[in-house]
Design a protein around this motif. Sequence first.
Motif, PDB file in Angstrom:
ATOM      1  N   UNK A 397       0.840  -1.193   0.000  1.00 50.90           N
ATOM      2  CA  UNK A 397       0.000   0.000   0.000  1.00 50.90           C
ATOM      3  C   UNK A 397       0.878   1.248   0.000  1.00 50.90           C
ATOM      4  N   UNK A 398       0.511   2.191  -0.850  1.00 57.95           N
ATOM      5  CA  UNK A 398       1.318   3.398  -0.997  1.00 57.95           C
ATOM      6  C   UNK A 398       1.434   4.157   0.312  1.00 57.95           C
ATOM      7  N   UNK A 399       0.316   4.321   1.009  1.00 56.02           N
ATOM      8  CA  UNK A 399       0.382   5.108   2.234  1.00 56.02           C
ATOM      9  C   UNK A 399       1.194   4.406   3.318  1.00 56.02           C
ATOM     10  N   UNK A 400       1.186   3.097   3.343  1.00 53.76           N
ATOM     11  CA  UNK A 400       2.035   2.381   4.302  1.00 53.76           C
ATOM     12  C   UNK A 400       3.501   2.731   4.092  1.00 53.76           C
ATOM     13  N   UNK A 401       3.919   2.783   2.824  1.00 53.03           N
ATOM     14  CA  UNK A 401       5.310   3.123   2.526  1.00 53.03           C
ATOM     15  C   UNK A 401       5.595   4.586   2.871  1.00 53.03           C
ATOM     16  N   UNK A 402       4.628   5.462   2.597  1.00 51.76           N
ATOM     17  CA  UNK A 402       4.796   6.874   2.957  1.00 51.76           C
ATOM     18  C   UNK A 402       5.031   7.016   4.458  1.00 51.76           C
ATOM     19  N   UNK A 403       4.279   6.255   5.249  1.00 51.60           N
ATOM     20  CA  UNK A 403       4.432   6.362   6.699  1.00 51.60           C
ATOM     21  C   UNK A 403       5.722   5.707   7.194  1.00 51.60           C
ATOM     22  N   UNK A 404       6.239   4.727   6.462  1.00 51.06           N
ATOM     23  CA  UNK A 404       7.575   4.224   6.788  1.00 51.06           C
ATOM     24  C   UNK A 404       8.606   5.335   6.572  1.00 51.06           C
ATOM     25  N   UNK A 405       8.412   6.099   5.492  1.00 51.40           N
ATOM     26  CA  UNK A 405       9.250   7.279   5.243  1.00 51.40           C
ATOM     27  C   UNK A 405       9.137   8.258   6.409  1.00 51.40           C
ATOM     28  N   UNK A 406       7.908   8.485   6.886  1.00 54.34           N
ATOM     29  CA  UNK A 406       7.683   9.395   8.007  1.00 54.34           C
ATOM     30  C   UNK A 406       8.461   8.931   9.236  1.00 54.34           C
ATOM     31  N   UNK A 407       8.485   7.632   9.489  1.00 56.05           N
ATOM     32  CA  UNK A 407       9.181   7.120  10.671  1.00 56.05           C
ATOM     33  C   UNK A 407      10.649   7.532  10.664  1.00 56.05           C
ATOM     34  N   UNK A 408      11.327   7.335   9.537  1.00 56.87           N
ATOM     35  CA  UNK A 408      12.745   7.689   9.478  1.00 56.87           C
ATOM     36  C   UNK A 408      12.944   9.199   9.408  1.00 56.87           C
ATOM     37  N   UNK A 409      12.036   9.892   8.749  1.00 59.70           N
ATOM     38  CA  UNK A 409      12.117  11.351   8.682  1.00 59.70           C
ATOM     39  C   UNK A 409      12.030  11.961  10.073  1.00 59.70           C
ATOM     40  N   UNK A 410      11.091  11.482  10.889  1.00 58.49           N
ATOM     41  CA  UNK A 410      10.933  12.050  12.228  1.00 58.49           C
ATOM     42  C   UNK A 410      12.075  11.627  13.149  1.00 58.49           C
ATOM     43  N   UNK A 411      12.641  10.448  12.891  1.00 59.36           N
ATOM     44  CA  UNK A 411      13.816  10.053  13.666  1.00 59.36           C
ATOM     45  C   UNK A 411      14.978  11.013  13.394  1.00 59.36           C
ATOM     46  N   UNK A 412      15.167  11.336  12.122  1.00 61.21           N
ATOM     47  CA  UNK A 412      16.228  12.279  11.747  1.00 61.21           C
ATOM     48  C   UNK A 412      15.986  13.633  12.405  1.00 61.21           C
ATOM     49  N   UNK A 413      14.769  14.108  12.332  1.00 57.55           N
ATOM     50  CA  UNK A 413      14.455  15.417  12.920  1.00 57.55           C
ATOM     51  C   UNK A 413      14.577  15.397  14.439  1.00 57.55           C
ATOM     52  N   UNK A 414      14.219  14.271  15.051  1.00 56.15           N
ATOM     53  CA  UNK A 414      14.368  14.166  16.507  1.00 56.15           C
ATOM     54  C   UNK A 414      15.833  14.266  16.899  1.00 56.15           C
ATOM     55  N   UNK A 415      16.679  13.545  16.159  1.00 54.82           N
ATOM     56  CA  UNK A 415      18.105  13.579  16.466  1.00 54.82           C
ATOM     57  C   UNK A 415      18.684  14.970  16.244  1.00 54.82           C
TER      58      UNK A 415
END
Length: 622
Positions: A397-415
Amino acid sequence: MSTPIEDYALIGDCKSAALVSRGGSIDWLCWPRFDSDACFAALLGTPDHGRWLIAPRDEARITRRYRPNTLILETHFETKDGAATLIDFMPIGHDNSGIVRFVIGQHGKLKMHTELILRFGYGAIVPWVTRLENGALRAIAGPDMAVLHTPVHVGGKDMTTVGEFTVSRGETIPFVLIYAQSHQPLPETLNPGGVLAETESYWREWSARCRPAGKWTEAVKRSVITLKALTYGPTGGMVAAPTTSLPERIGGTRNWDYRYCWLRDATGTLLGAMRAGYYEEAQAWREWLLRAVAGSPDQLQIMYGIAGERRLSEWIVDWLPGYEKSAPVRIGNAAHVQLQLDVFGEVMHTFYQSRRGGLTGNESGWAIELAFLDHLKTIWREPDQGIWEMRGPAQHFTFSKVMAWVAFDRAIKSAETFGLEGPLEEWQSLREEICEDVLRRGYDGKLGTFVQAYGSDQLDASLLLIPCVGFLPADDPRVTDTVAAIEKRLVRDGFVLRYSTEEVEDALPPGEGAFLACSFWLVDVYVLQGRYAEAEKLFRQLVGLCNDVGLLSEQYDPGCKRLVGNFPQAFSHLALINSAYNLTQARKPVHQRADDEHVPPEAVRADGEKEFVSSEASPGRS
């Protein structure tokens, strides 16, 4: 014929909740917790499956309201002989859950009657009823006990407790029903007038903290009260709804148990609470989330019980015919064992925003997040069941992959934002890889739109969230063309469908109402695109679907012009809250759940503390 879903109102004590019909019948109550067996189950069957009626003997004109800024329901009955008001509420903060009902005479003399049918075990178990020395009635069946106190003479008839009485002007007649476990001592009697004053004071003080939302303030305030009522006070977990198996289509089989807590609701709950000014509730939800997900990341579930329970096995109550014969009635939810990749993004984003909102220390929960990311990097390429928890074959599912992207994006921003330790280069590489994968396989160049799943030609309302999570800007042509296609193909009678159940194979018979949160997402996209007039028009239309006491269900059937699905639905009210605040930003688009480049990172609360001003109500479930 069942009572229309929109004819119900909610009362609750932040441990459980009951649905009260316009006619004065409590047709649904699970005691002592939201997820306990129902002792009133007429909602999904007949009166014989349990209810508590207090109503005039004769036909009456009926109006009702909540007392302003409370969860105290007032139902006004008027006949040719007189008028009376029925007050219903559940006291807050007592050891034993209870329901208090008052009948107050307004003018003339009104003949009333009551009918109490307690049926524990989802309408299956008839209790043994005895009269105590103080005149109260005690009903016991196995582990459950309920005690009724009232000055009205009531007695047994055909396995039912019945009574008749007349109320005159200025007269007040109380009824108090209290739950306890049967092995415990009798619960203490409540002072009806005292607990009414306490309960009214509690709700008024609590709701006074709600931040204004312009002309939508009253709708927002009713929504936050509803969400508070759906929160299990001892743990901070919020159920998706207090009901099970109210159908997404009358007569259909898309009937699910929503008396649990979904990780997918995490971001919308956290941000909605902070935006409305309820930081304690946001903190309690975050703490619930941390406890629930603690453990091995490969055992992460997409939903949990209200105390973090993991075993939510699904079974069918075959003795209940279902709401308007919409069978089956399901208890538990089999979707709790599904793989749904988007919840990883929801969890990571929730922790990121909680730090931005100043809810916790920067390192709180970071070790758990690191473990999640280590697991996600090994599974993000796998197919899953998607945000709609489809019961057919797993897909990409496209949105599932988008949210996987979100997970790493927010990890980067958190760091980067909070100085937390982590493998930034690896996360950046994964973020880029997922982005390329989505743009290559989730976007169909021939159709000119993103699609529901890789290789599919179907649209999905979750694609509206692509700009809301910051994956692409709202003015990117791929986004604008996808929004236009959704407007053309998924909007029916002015409301957005999740997807076409006629064209998508989801292992269920086709047909459902319009999932209300999806239309709120379109409101938010309109705001992002600067289409303010369209946003306000659609929002006004959605608020107009609230029933006479301001409640929304999960879905709306435009053909039947009825609310459908579980009720009231936290998800719909979360979406309403967040869209309302977006619309009241003085026409300054609030980029929901986006990164720092698009959203003002901080605002200042009235008490001087920081708040985050972005929002989004998350997707749905089965």
